[in-house]
Write a protein that holds these residues in place. Structure first.
Motif: not given
Length: 158
Positions: A128-148
Motif C-alpha cells: 500500500l505504501k509503495n503504491n501511494v508513493i508511486q502514485s504521488l511520484s507520477q503526479k508530482v515527480g520524485k519525492i524526497e526521503d525526508r518527506h516520506l
C-alpha cells in the motif's frame, strides 16, 4: 492516384491521421487538387504502412520522423533502445501486477474473516505504501526521503 479518403480506407486509418502525419512532416501528399484535396500514390502506401509499423513498435511520431532519415545501422541502434525501453515498461507493469495481487490476496483473507500473519500484514502495508508513493511520484515527480519520514516509524508503517 488515391484521394485522401480512398487512401485512408485502404490503410484502415482516418483521413485525420493522414493530415496529422503530414503536419508532423512524416508524409506529403503527391499532389493537391482543386480545393486543397490531397492525393497519394500507390508507392506512398508503403511509406504510411512503415509509419504504422513503427508506431506499433511504440515509437512516437517525432521518433519516427528521425528514423525516416537514418541509415540502417542507426535505425538498428534506435530499435535496440526501443527494446530496452519496452522491457523496462514490461518490468514496471509486472511489478504493479504483482503488487496488486499481494494486496488483493490479503484483502480477500480479511474480507472472509480469516486472520493474517504478521508477515502478510507487513507485505500488505508495504505494498500500500509503495503504491501511494508511486502514485504521488507520477503526479508530482520524485519525492524526497525526508518527506516520506511520516510514513515510517521504527521500520513499521502506521
Amino acid at each position: 492516384m488515391y484521394s485522401i479518403n480512398e487512401f485512408s480506407k485502404i490503410l484502415q486509418i482516418s483521413s485525420r491521421s493522414l493530415r496529422h502525419y503530414e503536419d508532423k512532416g512524416l508524409i506529403t501528399p503527391l499532389k493537391r487538387g482543386n480545393g486543397g484535396y490531397r492525393y497519394y500514390s500507390k508507392e506512398q502506401l508503403k511509406e504510411v504502412k512503415q509509419i504504422l509499423e513503427w508506431k506499433a513498435l511504440g515509437f512516437s511520431l517525432s521518433e519516427i520522423k528521425q528514423i525516416q532519415n537514418m541509415d540502417f545501422s542507426d535505425w538498428l541502434s534506435q530499435l535496440k533502445q526501443q527494446q530496452q525501453k519496452l522491457i523496462k515498461q514490461k518490468l514496471e507493469v509486472q511489478t504493479q501486477i504483482d503488487s496488486i495481487e499481494k494486496i488483493l490476496s490479503v484483502s480477500n483473507k480479511l474480507k472472509s474473516g480469516q486472520s493474517i500473519t504478521l508477515t502478510e500484514r507487513r507485505i500488505f502495508m508495504d505494498e500500500l505504501k509503495n503504491n501511494v508513493i508511486q502514485s504521488l511520484s507520477q503526479k508530482v515527480g520524485k519525492i524526497e526521503d525526508r518527506h516520506l519520514d511520516f510514513l515510517n516509524r521504527d521500520g513499521e508503517i502506521y
